[in-house]
Design a protein around this motif. Structure first.
Motif, PDB file in Angstrom:
ATOM      1  N   GLU A  77     -23.959  16.918  47.634  1.00 45.64           N
ATOM      2  CA  GLU A  77     -25.301  16.593  48.114  1.00 45.64           C
ATOM      3  C   GLU A  77     -26.265  17.758  47.918  1.00 45.64           C
ATOM      4  N   ALA A  78     -25.809  18.973  48.157  1.00 49.53           N
ATOM      5  CA  ALA A  78     -26.674  20.143  47.991  1.00 49.53           C
ATOM      6  C   ALA A  78     -27.118  20.294  46.540  1.00 49.53           C
ATOM      7  N   PHE A  79     -26.224  20.010  45.599  1.00 51.68           N
ATOM      8  CA  PHE A  79     -26.557  20.083  44.173  1.00 51.68           C
ATOM      9  C   PHE A  79     -27.675  19.094  43.842  1.00 51.68           C
ATOM     10  N   PHE A  80     -27.494  17.833  44.253  1.00 51.61           N
ATOM     11  CA  PHE A  80     -28.503  16.811  43.959  1.00 51.61           C
ATOM     12  C   PHE A  80     -29.818  17.118  44.665  1.00 51.61           C
ATOM     13  N   ALA A 144     -30.781  12.990  49.550  1.00 52.56           N
ATOM     14  CA  ALA A 144     -31.773  13.982  49.136  1.00 52.56           C
ATOM     15  C   ALA A 144     -33.187  13.456  49.341  1.00 52.56           C
ATOM     16  N   LEU A 145     -33.421  12.190  49.022  1.00 51.16           N
ATOM     17  CA  LEU A 145     -34.752  11.611  49.194  1.00 51.16           C
ATOM     18  C   LEU A 145     -35.087  11.401  50.665  1.00 51.16           C
ATOM     19  N   ALA A 146     -34.088  11.068  51.467  1.00 47.70           N
ATOM     20  CA  ALA A 146     -34.323  10.841  52.901  1.00 47.70           C
ATOM     21  C   ALA A 146     -34.820  12.103  53.592  1.00 47.70           C
ATOM     22  N   ASP A 147     -34.527  13.256  53.030  1.00 45.46           N
ATOM     23  CA  ASP A 147     -34.939  14.533  53.624  1.00 45.46           C
ATOM     24  C   ASP A 147     -36.362  14.936  53.242  1.00 45.46           C
TER      25      ASP A 147
END
Length: 397
Positions: A77-80, A144-147
């Motif tokens: 997740e951190a990569f994306f 990623a988008l939710a953040d």
């Protein structure tokens, strides 16, 4: 996620080390080694040395994409999240533009992750998934988008069936689902879009710069024909630029209400414009019989299309399309010829133009060329990512 160790041939290993982002289908001797789509791959050369980390996702000529070239880098997740945030930061100038609020925020391999694109329509984000492999990692992209504060809603389109076509589904993912159509701005023009109604949204964002130039530079006083008009976005630009009438031609029946919708969104009297549901090639013959001429023609056909009467392939039939268009082009007219076919470059496209004009016995000059706009970031080691080719042609006699 555990990595599958996959040996690639020496030629592929060398190409990836030089920057090639795609894993060709013939790079692996035993395709079974790739595992199921979405598997993360540790690519090694014939000597067993690390080459890159990628994923298995069948798309066109590729079996997958390279994600990282630093051994040990985690694909999580951190990569994306990092890739998506970096891509959005590169579009800062678009977010600062009060005249435009619809643009691409992530362009596949150009932004570091092949197989998906993400567009922002005034805070409503649309993801296009181009393989089952990248779709298997959708959780990372969604999280990623939710953040991101800029995201009001997220939609996703699966475009990876056996023919590379859109997979019918409910496209809504999460967020505040709007009532469609919504109006977005592009260089001060307004366009109606729907992110939850089939494969297309109502506007092709990659033609933004060309539409602006039509409005600002070429439309005034010109009788305009928009062939393969889709929802009439080019016609809107021409009308706003002072065209002496527009004619929009498309075979799809829904092009009529969609084009009316786009004219209405911009306060243009659609009844004063011509909207024709007809095969473009039939329309050329009709226009010639009725001695219709146009000063500005916009040709933006699909790369491939099939109707009951004919099949059109840009790679084979573009010269004939141009020749037919010339039969209704006035002297000192302008033809904006465009193609999104990724299988050939601008040099070959210029050759198509030369062939058509020579066959028609007409002379011409190419006044300007367009490629993809800045938000459609391309990869210099993957020519197919730079697919759009547009030539502004002035006819001579």
């Amino acid at each position: 996620m555990k990595l599958r160790e996959v040996k690639v041939d020496g030629e592929t290993a060398a190409a990836i080390r030089k920057g090639q982002p795609i894993l060709p289908k013939d790079a692996v001797a035993d395709p079974e080694m790739l595992g199921r789509e979405g598997s993360l791959l540790k690519l090694i050369d014939p000597a067993g040395r690390y080459v890159a980390t990628g994923y298995h996702g069948s798309q066109n000529k590729g079996a997958g994409w390279v994600l990282a070239t630093k051994e040990g880098e985690q694909i999580d997740e951190a990569f994306f999240s990092r890739k998506i945030r970096d891509a959005i930061a590169r579009r800062e100038s678009f977010y600062e533009d009060p005249e435009t609020n619809a643009f691409r925020v992530f362009n596949g391999e150009g932004d570091g992750i092949g197989g998906l694109t993400i567009d922002d329509y005034d805070g409503h984000f649309l993801i296009n998934w181009y393989s089952e492999g990248i779709y298997a990692m959708r959780r990372y992209v969604h999280d990623a988008l939710a953040d991101l504060k800029a995201v009001r809603s997220v939609f996703g389109k699966k475009r990876f069936d056996s023919r590379g076509q859109y997979v019918e589904d409910d496209d809504f993912v999460f967020g505040d689902k709007p009532d469609f159509p919504i109006l977005v701005k592009e260089n001060g023009m307004q366009f109606a879009v729907d992110l939850n109604d089939g494969a297309m949204t109502g506007i092709f964002l990659d033609q933004r710069d060309v539409r602006k130039a039509v409005r600002d530079e070429w439309a005034k006083g010109r009788r305009t024909l928009n062939a393969f008009s889709y929802t009439g976005a080019f016609s809107v630009a021409a009308a706003l630029g002072g065209a002496a009438g527009t004619t929009s031609v498309d075979l799809a029946k829904r092009s009529l209400p969609k084009t009316i919708e786009q004219f209405s969104a911009n306060g243009i009297d659609y009844e004063a414009q011509d909207i024709v549901v007809m095969d473009v090639f039939d329309y050329f013959r009709y226009a010639k019989r009725h001695e219709k001429e146009f000063d500005l023609l916009i040709l933006d056909p699909p790369s491939f299309a099939r109707s009951k009467k004919r099949t059109f392939s840009a790679a084979k039939d573009y010269p004939k399309l141009l020749e037919d268009a010339l039969s209704v082009t006035a002297k000192d007219g302008i033809i904006i010829a465009s193609t999104n076919h990724a299988g050939f470059g601008m040099k070959k496209f210029r050759g198509f133009i030369e062939k058509a004009f020579k066959s028609a016995g007409r002379k011409y000059t190419i006044e300007r060329e367009f490629r993809l706009p800045a938000d459609f970031r391309t990869h210099r080691h993957h020519m197919e990512s730079d697919y759009l080719k547009v030539a502004v042609i002035r006819t001579k006699g």
